[in-house]
Design a protein around this motif. Structure first.
Motif, PDB file in Angstrom:
ATOM      1  N   LEU A  70       0.587  -1.146   0.055  1.00 31.37           N
ATOM      2  CA  LEU A  70      -0.001   0.178  -0.024  1.00 31.37           C
ATOM      3  C   LEU A  70       0.572   1.324  -0.343  1.00 31.37           C
ATOM      4  CD1 LEU A  70      -3.086  -1.226   2.359  1.00 31.37           C
ATOM      5  CD2 LEU A  70      -2.989  -0.532   0.140  1.00 31.37           C
TER       6      LEU A  70
ATOM      7  N   LEU B  29       1.731   1.785  -3.382  1.00 34.40           N
ATOM      8  CA  LEU B  29       0.871   2.374  -4.148  1.00 34.40           C
ATOM      9  C   LEU B  29       0.278   4.117  -4.288  1.00 34.40           C
ATOM     10  CD1 LEU B  29      -1.890   2.223  -5.508  1.00 34.40           C
ATOM     11  CD2 LEU B  29      -2.954   1.899  -3.420  1.00 34.40           C
ATOM     12  N   ALA B  30       0.493   4.123  -2.890  1.00 32.40           N
ATOM     13  CA  ALA B  30       0.485   5.235  -2.544  1.00 32.40           C
ATOM     14  C   ALA B  30       1.336   6.521  -3.216  1.00 32.40           C
ATOM     15  CB  ALA B  30       1.051   5.675  -0.825  1.00 32.40           C
TER      16      ALA B  30
ATOM     17  N   GLY C  59      -4.109   6.613  -2.716  1.00 33.52           N
ATOM     18  CA  GLY C  59      -3.077   5.361  -1.728  1.00 33.52           C
ATOM     19  C   GLY C  59      -3.400   5.844  -0.542  1.00 33.52           C
TER      20      GLY C  59
ATOM     21  N   SER D 170      -4.540   4.442   2.457  1.00 34.13           N
ATOM     22  CA  SER D 170      -4.910   2.849   2.844  1.00 34.13           C
ATOM     23  C   SER D 170      -3.349   3.004   3.261  1.00 34.13           C
ATOM     24  CB  SER D 170      -5.677   2.237   1.496  1.00 34.13           C
ATOM     25  OG  SER D 170      -3.808   2.486   0.120  1.00 34.13           O
TER      26      SER D 170
ATOM     27  N   LEU E 179      -8.220   5.102  -6.867  1.00 30.72           N
ATOM     28  CA  LEU E 179      -6.442   4.175  -6.267  1.00 30.72           C
ATOM     29  C   LEU E 179      -6.045   3.848  -7.171  1.00 30.72           C
ATOM     30  CD1 LEU E 179      -7.775   2.396  -3.428  1.00 30.72           C
ATOM     31  CD2 LEU E 179      -6.362   3.717  -3.387  1.00 30.72           C
ATOM     32  N   TYR E 180      -6.518   3.183  -8.029  1.00 34.83           N
ATOM     33  CA  TYR E 180      -6.328   2.609 -10.480  1.00 34.83           C
ATOM     34  C   TYR E 180      -7.120   3.263 -11.029  1.00 34.83           C
ATOM     35  CZ  TYR E 180     -10.114  -0.513  -8.835  1.00 34.83           C
ATOM     36  OH  TYR E 180     -11.225  -1.037  -8.660  1.00 34.83           O
TER      37      TYR E 180
ATOM     38  N   GLU F 294      -1.422  -0.202 -10.194  1.00 31.51           N
ATOM     39  CA  GLU F 294      -1.738  -0.011  -9.001  1.00 31.51           C
ATOM     40  C   GLU F 294      -2.532  -0.732  -9.021  1.00 31.51           C
ATOM     41  OE1 GLU F 294      -1.236   1.724 -11.617  1.00 31.51           O
ATOM     42  OE2 GLU F 294      -1.321   3.990 -11.330  1.00 31.51           O
TER      43      GLU F 294
ATOM     44  N   ALA G 224      -2.897  -2.882  -4.852  1.00 33.08           N
ATOM     45  CA  ALA G 224      -4.524  -2.564  -4.357  1.00 33.08           C
ATOM     46  C   ALA G 224      -4.692  -3.900  -4.026  1.00 33.08           C
ATOM     47  CB  ALA G 224      -5.297  -1.759  -4.573  1.00 33.08           C
TER      48      ALA G 224
END
Length: 735
Positions: free
Chosen positions: A256, A259-260, A266, A269, A337-338, A345, A349
């Motif tokens: 995560l 992802l951020a 992101g 999360s 998020l994606y 991404e 996730a």
């Protein structure tokens, strides 16, 4: 008083550190300028670390110098203990393990000081966490004295006298201490609004902690497999799970955070995962050290008065983090998020989600005794719960490992090669599973996906679609999953009996029992086996101070394809002898020896607060010779243990039990002239196919995640402290 005083002074210095960093943050925000808080905070943190180091050094000193007037040293060390195990006595008990955790925590704080001018709130939070550990050590101090000094100590549990258990706890506590850093960074980001700044440094620490905690868990599993003799490496014990849950959460955190870094949305999360990972460490500590699992786990510590304190710390930490997160939630970056399902991404996730769900399921299982205790009927879940819930998620994880590395990275020319190779590997995996007699669809599916993920990740790493540390980590996970599935589903066992010199063919190997021999360098004995008249293996039985079996290690014949696991059941092994019950004034004859019970008595006074001794006065006679002897039984922690005594040169008598109401005792009589080599033994022999893939896979995971963390740690400072877009407060702090 040196150790206790050092801990107390460290708590004061840590409190002053937290005050100065809080003051520095508030002054910087309100006045847009510098204060002396940063400089003073650094000095006081270094002072607190010095006091912590002094306390730890003093604890090690009193252990190595055999100062048994200290209760902790008396409980976990002894004069004859080898040096490595004396050192490991430092962390063998609750008090010492907290000291080790605190020492690592303080050391990591010194590294954080380098960036304390940019993140004073981080250091303030980190200092508060350090204060909590210091309060625990004051409440449960390793420097308590015995009312009556002892000449020698109880020594370390023979099960723990193993090289792997020397390094297992420190590595676990490295992971525990390391997860406090992302927690502090996340709290700093929430408080100051620096939603981008904290992600990069937290990622390096998350990778390090994931590697350390994972290595500790893997070593613990290998030790259980190698030493305990039950044939497995993971029993889904609540205490085992208490370290597994933070490790799974840390795995989710790593993905995560990645992802951020790509998608600002992101960060939400990532905040949740950062806070949850360390809170789960505190919760697991409470669970294992509060005594709440004493009826459900063989590893749990008894409640020694700190359960309520630990529960309070868990609640305070969780509530504080939750309140701050809720208050700041609306200010966090919004967005997708994606972009699409076919994106990196989305895979990140999903991977984070799968690991998080795994953590939640194991959390529910290990917390069941607490949840059910609230309704008055404490119960625990069995292993079938974990197997049924985690197997589908293992298949999902293996599928993500296959798709993720090559998703949207290939062009039209290489599509056929990559995806065609993955499909072919999956088919090969299914054939491979059936060759071991595995017909469970989910297990076969996991193996098939793992085969295809090997092709996918090796290709992706070679073509630089992903980094080599990521590729090796994924390969390690795939190999470990294959090892787990095959060694669990295709393992077979047989219970057989051996006479010395007898050979039997078991699982394609000729196994010969060679008899017993004294253990070299150990207080115990070997049971020797040969494989195909070539390799000689030793199953080891270690004895405690009273001469009774205390730890038994199996003999393991390792090959690439499988382990031959030989675990003596020892039903007719050991001291042998005949059992008899004698009442006061009565006589019995055992193996030609006449015994009469004269008196049963408790020795005058307790040996310690936990030990008492019962003594049976006996009169022995044989062939006109008579001898009086006192057989003793030691009661400790509610368990009785007979101490063998010699009678008339050739007999050994052990007091096994006492019934004071009837004035009777149970004894075992053994003729020592009977050679133990002539005794038959029972042995459980198991075939463990591909179990070594598990150890190889976990070694790769540990190495590659540590490598990835090292690379992240050495990103240039200008990159780590990149521009902040969402916080004027953070910009003011960074001036």
């Amino acid at each position: 008083m040196i150790g206790f005083g050092a801990v107390f002074l460290a708590l004061i210095a840590t409190g002053i550190t937290a005050f100065y960093y809080c003051n520095h943050y508030l002054a910087t925000v309100t006045r847009q300028g510098r204060t002396a808080g940063q400089h003073n905070g650094r000095i006081w943190y270094i002072i607190s670390t010095g006091f912590i180091g002094t306390a730890a050094a003093y604890l090690l000193f009193i252990i190595l110098s055999d100062q048994f007037q200290f209760a902790y040293v008396y409980s976990y060390s002894s004069m004859e203990l080898a040096l490595p195990y004396k050192v490991s006595a430092f962390w063998a008990g609750q008090e010492g393990s907290f000291m080790l955790w605190l020492l690592f925590h303080a050391g990591f704080g010194l590294l954080l000081l380098r960036h304390s001018n940019k993140s004073p709130a981080c250091m303030a939070v980190y200092s508060v966490l350090q204060g909590l550990l210091l309060i625990i050590l004051l409440a449960k101090s390793p420097f308590m004295m015995l009312s009556e000094p002892q000449m020698d100590g109880n020594g370390l549990n023979p099960l723990l006298q193993d090289p792997w258990m020397v390094i297992h706890p420190p590595i676990v506590f490295l992971g525990y201490a390391g997860l406090a850093v992302p927690f502090a960074y996340a709290m700093d980001g929430l408080i100051t609004g620096g939603n981008e700044y904290w992600v990069k440094p937290a990622l390096a620490w998350a990778l390090f902690s994931w590697s350390s905690l994972g290595a500790g868990i893997f070593i613990g599993g290998f030790w259980a497999y190698k030493v305990l003799g039950w044939g497995g490496y993971w029993a889904w014990d609540p205490v085992e799970n208490s370290s597994l849950v933070p490790w799974l959460a840390a795995g989710a955190l790593v993905h995560l955070l990645l992802l951020a870094r790509i998608r600002p949305a992101g960060v939400k999360s990532a905040y949740v995962a950062s806070l949850a990972s360390f809170i789960l460490v505190l919760y697991g500590t409470f669970l294992t050290r509060s005594g709440m699992l004493s009826d459900f786990s063989t590893h749990s510590f008894a409640d020694e008065g700190i359960g309520g304190l630990l529960a309070g710390f868990v609640l305070v930490s969780a509530l504080t983090a939750t309140v701050v997160l809720v208050l700041k939630w609306q200010e966090l970056p919004q967005g997708e998020l994606y972009p699409t399902i076919k994106s990196r991404e989305f895979i990140l996730a999903c991977t984070g989600l799968v690991l998080a769900v795994l953590a939640i399921l194991v959390f529910i299982g290990m917390s069941t005794p607490i949840f059910t205790a609230l309704v008055g009927n404490p119960q625990n879940v069995n292993t079938s719960f974990y197997n049924a819930t985690t197997l589908p998620l293992a298949a999902a994880m293996a599928l993500l490992l296959t798709i993720g590395p090559v998703l949207k990275k290939t062009n039209q020319k290489t599509n056929w090669f990559v995806y065609g190779g993955g499909i072919a590997a999956a088919v090969a995996g299914l054939v491979f599973a059936t060759s071991y007699g595995i017909w469970n669809p989910l297990i076969a599916l996991v193996i098939a996906f793992c085969f295809s993920s090997l092709v996918s990740n090796i290709t992706a790493a070679v073509k630089s679609y992903i980094t080599w540390p990521a590729g090796i980590t994924h390969v390690g996970v795939a190999l470990a999953l294959i090892g787990i599935m095959v060694s669990s589903a295709a393992s077979h066992s047989q219970l057989v009996s051996f006479e010395p010199g007898q050979s039997q063919r078991l699982f394609g190997q000729k196994v010969t029992y060679l008899g017993k021999a004294a253990a070299i360098g150990e207080d115990g004995f070997y049971q020797k086996f040969s494989i195909e008249d070539d390799a000689v293996l030793n199953a080891i039985t270690k004895l405690n101070k009273e001469g009774n079996p205390a730890a038994r290690e199996p003999a393991i014949y390792r090959t690439i394809a499988a382990d031959l696991y030989i675990a003596p059941v020892l039903k007719r092994e050991g001291n042998g002898g005949k059992e008899a019950i004698i009442r006061k004034g009565e006589q019995t004859v055992q193996d030609g020896l006449q015994l009469k019970l004269l008196q049963i008595s408790m020795l005058g006074g307790k040996v310690s607060n936990e030990e008492i001794r019962i003594q049976a006065a006996l009169e022995a006679a044989k062939d006109g010779k008579m001898e009086a002897v006192n057989a003793e039984m030691l009661f400790k922690n509610g368990r009785g243990m007979g101490i063998p005594v010699q009678i008339l040169d050739h007999y050994e008598v052990t007091l096994n039990g006492v019934n004071p109401n009837e004035g009777a005792i149970s004894i075992r009589v053994r003729n020592t002239t009977t050679t133990v080599q002539n005794e038959q033994i029972d042995v459980e022999v198991s075939d463990k196919p591909l179990v070594n893939l598990l150890w190889l896979g976990t070694a790769l995971i540990t190495f590659s995640t540590l490598w990835a963390g090292w690379k992240r740690l050495h990103i240039p400072e200008s990159t780590v402290a990149g521009p902040i877009k969402h916080s004027s407060k953070r910009a003011a702090i960074r001036k």
